[in-house]
Design an enzyme around this catalytic site. Structure first.
Site, PDB file in Angstrom:
ATOM      1  N   HIS A   1       0.859  -1.127  -0.101  1.00 21.42           N
ATOM      2  CA  HIS A   1       0.000   0.056  -0.129  1.00 21.42           C
ATOM      3  C   HIS A   1       1.023   1.135  -0.006  1.00 21.42           C
ATOM      4  O   HIS A   1       1.992   1.231   0.493  1.00 21.42           O
ATOM      5  CB  HIS A   1      -0.890   0.071   1.347  1.00 21.42           C
ATOM      6  CG  HIS A   1      -1.791   0.814   1.430  1.00 21.42           C
ATOM      7  ND1 HIS A   1      -1.451   2.299   1.889  1.00 21.42           N
ATOM      8  CD2 HIS A   1      -3.197   0.977   1.379  1.00 21.42           C
ATOM      9  CE1 HIS A   1      -2.717   3.069   1.719  1.00 21.42           C
ATOM     10  NE2 HIS A   1      -3.853   2.373   1.350  1.00 21.42           N
ATOM     11  N   LYS A  40     -10.255  -0.420  10.393  1.00 19.69           N
ATOM     12  CA  LYS A  40     -10.377  -1.859   9.508  1.00 19.69           C
ATOM     13  C   LYS A  40     -10.522  -2.713  10.468  1.00 19.69           C
ATOM     14  O   LYS A  40     -11.022  -3.832  10.225  1.00 19.69           O
ATOM     15  CB  LYS A  40      -9.199  -1.984   8.811  1.00 19.69           C
ATOM     16  CG  LYS A  40      -8.796  -0.822   7.760  1.00 19.69           C
ATOM     17  CD  LYS A  40      -7.724  -1.450   6.956  1.00 19.69           C
ATOM     18  CE  LYS A  40      -6.974  -0.151   6.156  1.00 19.69           C
ATOM     19  NZ  LYS A  40      -7.625   0.313   4.947  1.00 19.69           N
ATOM     20  N   ASP A  43       3.307  -4.718   7.712  1.00 24.64           N
ATOM     21  CA  ASP A  43       2.148  -3.882   7.652  1.00 24.64           C
ATOM     22  C   ASP A  43       0.885  -4.767   7.621  1.00 24.64           C
ATOM     23  O   ASP A  43       0.596  -5.421   6.843  1.00 24.64           O
ATOM     24  CB  ASP A  43       2.122  -3.172   6.230  1.00 24.64           C
ATOM     25  CG  ASP A  43       0.745  -2.291   5.971  1.00 24.64           C
ATOM     26  OD1 ASP A  43      -0.122  -2.371   7.017  1.00 24.64           O
ATOM     27  OD2 ASP A  43       0.683  -1.658   4.970  1.00 24.64           O
ATOM     28  N   CYS A 103      -4.687   2.577  -3.765  1.00 23.63           N
ATOM     29  CA  CYS A 103      -3.401   3.085  -3.178  1.00 23.63           C
ATOM     30  C   CYS A 103      -2.289   1.952  -3.018  1.00 23.63           C
ATOM     31  O   CYS A 103      -1.434   1.726  -2.486  1.00 23.63           O
ATOM     32  CB  CYS A 103      -3.502   3.396  -1.585  1.00 23.63           C
ATOM     33  SG  CYS A 103      -4.648   4.779  -1.242  1.00 23.63           S
ATOM     34  N   GLN A 133      -4.170  -5.023   7.007  1.00 23.64           N
ATOM     35  CA  GLN A 133      -5.155  -5.981   6.525  1.00 23.64           C
ATOM     36  C   GLN A 133      -4.959  -7.335   7.360  1.00 23.64           C
ATOM     37  O   GLN A 133      -6.111  -7.856   7.711  1.00 23.64           O
ATOM     38  CB  GLN A 133      -5.199  -6.397   5.182  1.00 23.64           C
ATOM     39  CG  GLN A 133      -5.408  -5.057   4.382  1.00 23.64           C
ATOM     40  CD  GLN A 133      -6.626  -4.571   4.308  1.00 23.64           C
ATOM     41  OE1 GLN A 133      -7.635  -5.286   4.582  1.00 23.64           O
ATOM     42  NE2 GLN A 133      -6.760  -3.239   3.662  1.00 23.64           N
TER      43      GLN A 133
HETATM   44  N1  PLP Z   1      -1.647  -0.683   4.319  1.00 21.50           N
HETATM   45  C1  PLP Z   1      -2.472  -1.453   3.976  1.00 21.50           C
HETATM   46  C2  PLP Z   1      -2.243  -2.897   3.660  1.00 21.50           C
HETATM   47  C3  PLP Z   1      -3.879  -0.836   4.004  1.00 21.50           C
HETATM   48  O1  PLP Z   1      -4.788  -1.229   3.106  1.00 21.50           O
HETATM   49  C4  PLP Z   1      -4.111   0.503   4.354  1.00 21.50           C
HETATM   50  C5  PLP Z   1      -5.436   1.037   4.111  1.00 21.50           C
HETATM   51  O2  PLP Z   1      -6.025   0.842   3.131  1.00 21.50           O
HETATM   52  C6  PLP Z   1      -3.114   1.231   4.793  1.00 21.50           C
HETATM   53  C7  PLP Z   1      -1.663   0.652   4.900  1.00 21.50           C
HETATM   54  C8  PLP Z   1      -3.329   2.543   5.425  1.00 21.50           C
HETATM   55  O3  PLP Z   1      -3.915   2.716   6.534  1.00 21.50           O
HETATM   56  P1  PLP Z   1      -4.468   3.977   7.159  1.00 21.50           P
HETATM   57  O4  PLP Z   1      -4.913   4.821   6.197  1.00 21.50           O
HETATM   58  O5  PLP Z   1      -5.356   3.616   8.106  1.00 21.50           O
HETATM   59  O6  PLP Z   1      -3.441   4.540   7.839  1.00 21.50           O
END
Ligand code: PLP
Length: 405
Positions: free
Chosen positions: A121, A224, A198, A363, A201
């Protein structure tokens, strides 16, 4: 786990959208909230609100106790050995920027390498671009296979003597691919390379134990995980915390400040400057308690059933191309439609049928490039979704195909 009881816990799921029952399949972007989370927020604001840490009066003491208790809840949820290895924050984006500024900037220099996968992401890409632009750090990329799978060995094989950090997703937000991060961490550890996972998910869809995984950093994001937006946390292994500089300065993270000197609070407070998301964090704690009450194994089993059912239904539609069909993937499905149908148009038609999916690049620019698409539709499932909702998605897609195909 009784799915109808769970659905009843989420008030929004009984509403209609465009005259149709809501079929909420945009959980990868943000999940809906159970009543216990809404109640925890209401109670905190109605009866228990004050700023934390600094007050000696009753309300501040209650708010501080409630807020600080969440650190322990998160440690339990993640299997962290010590709750002081949990830094509270506003979510994964803040977490990874904190590691980039606080750990990587002082420890990495020109020519050092960071290893990422193509499935990351932007939250786990852009902070590393800062290091590339500003410090001459190189970013190396590990591609996934055509079916979206990615073996741990491929990541391990991409390590070079200059690799100073591995930053990888646990579960792809676009493909649903699960990465065997434990094997990567085991091999990285032998070479003294820290691993950031990360878990935005991953922690939603499967049981996580950071001690077992052996990672150095594990980031999660509250919204999430059925909690409020603006809440989150990162597990940081104690030794890494000791190597980390504070990312933001301000109140709460200091021991003493004078005109010409500053000393810092002990970790994790050292990394938590300013008034935090007090109520968001309290709501986040309620969400994690709710998930643990149901049980992550039960959630994972229910979602695995949905994943199998949806995979069979969607792959049976020859007008759809699925991006990501890796074995053991989570219930996250990205797809494009034959012909010129744009993901946005498909999503708009689905919405008319009450089916909420996401359309766009999710993203994940490098992954879109990898698959040669500019956008996909993504249906991402949660613990409260049902096989009936898979059927409703497929019916709505058939309609979209009739109208656009
Ligand atoms: N990493 C992953 C795999 C994500 O799916 C997301 C959000 O869509 C993020 C990071 C970013 O999370 P946040 O916008 O809550 O900081």
């Amino acid at each position: 786990m009784n799915i109808q009881d769970i659905r009843a816990d989420f008030p929004i799921l009984s509403r209609e959208v465009n005259g149709q029952p809501l079929t909420y399949l945009d959980n990868g972007a943000s999940a809906q909230k159970p009543q216990v989370v809404i109640d925890a927020i209401t109670t905190a604001y109605s009866h228990e609100y004050a700023n934390v840490h600094r007050g000696l009066h009753t309300l501040s003491t209650i708010a501080t106790e409630k807020y600080e208790a969440v650190r322990g809840t998160i440690a339990r949820f993640l299997g962290a050995p010590d709750e002081n290895e949990i830094i509270l924050n506003s979510g994964t984006t803040e977490a990874i920027n904190m590691v980039a500024y606080g750990w990587a900037m002082p420890n990495l220099g020109a020519g050092d390498e960071i290893l990422l996968t193509v499935m990351e992401h932007h939250a786990n890409i852009v902070p590393w671009h800062f290091l590339r632009e500003r410090q001459g750090v190189r970013i190396n990329w590990v591609d996934c296979e055509a079916d979206g799978s990615l073996e741990a060995q491929k990541i391990i094989d991409a390590i070079t003597p200059k690799t100073k950090l591995i930053a990888i997703t646990h579960l792809s937000n676009v493909l649903g691919t699960v990465v065997d991060v434990k094997t990567v961490c085991t091999e990285a550890r032998k070479r003294g390379i820290p691993v950031l996972v990360d878990g935005s998910q991953g922690a939603v869809h499967m049981p996580v134990n950071v001690a077992d995984i052996g990672c150095d950093f594990y980031a999660i994001t509250g919204h999430k995980l059925y909690g409020p937006s603006g809440s989150g946390a990162i597990y940081v292994r104690r030794e890494r915390m000791a190597e980390m500089r504070p990312f933001m300065g301000g109140g709460d993270m200091i021991r003493e400040v004078s005109k010409d000197s500053v000393s810092y609070a002990d970790p994790p407070m050292k990394f938590e400057a300013g008034t935090p998301g007090i109520v968001q964090t309290i709501g986040f704690g309620a969400a994690l308690d709710y998930m643990m009450g149901i049980g992550m194994e039960a959630i994972a089993a229910h979602e695995a059933d949905l994943a199998r059912y949806a995979a069979a239904s969607l792959s049976g539609r020859n007008f759809l191309t699925l991006q990501g069909t890796a074995k053991g993937k989570a219930a996250i499905f990205s797809f494009t439609m034959a012909g010129a149908a744009h993901a946005h148009d498909i999503s708009t038609i689905l919405d008319k049928k009450g089916v909420a999916v996401r359309a766009g690049h999710h993203c994940a620019g490098p992954l879109m490039e990898h698959f040669g698409v500019s956008a996909t539709c993504r249906a991402s499932f949660a613990m409260y979704n049902t096989r009936d909702e898979v059927d409703r998605l497929v019916q709505a897609l058939e309609l979209a195909h009739d109208l656009l195909g």
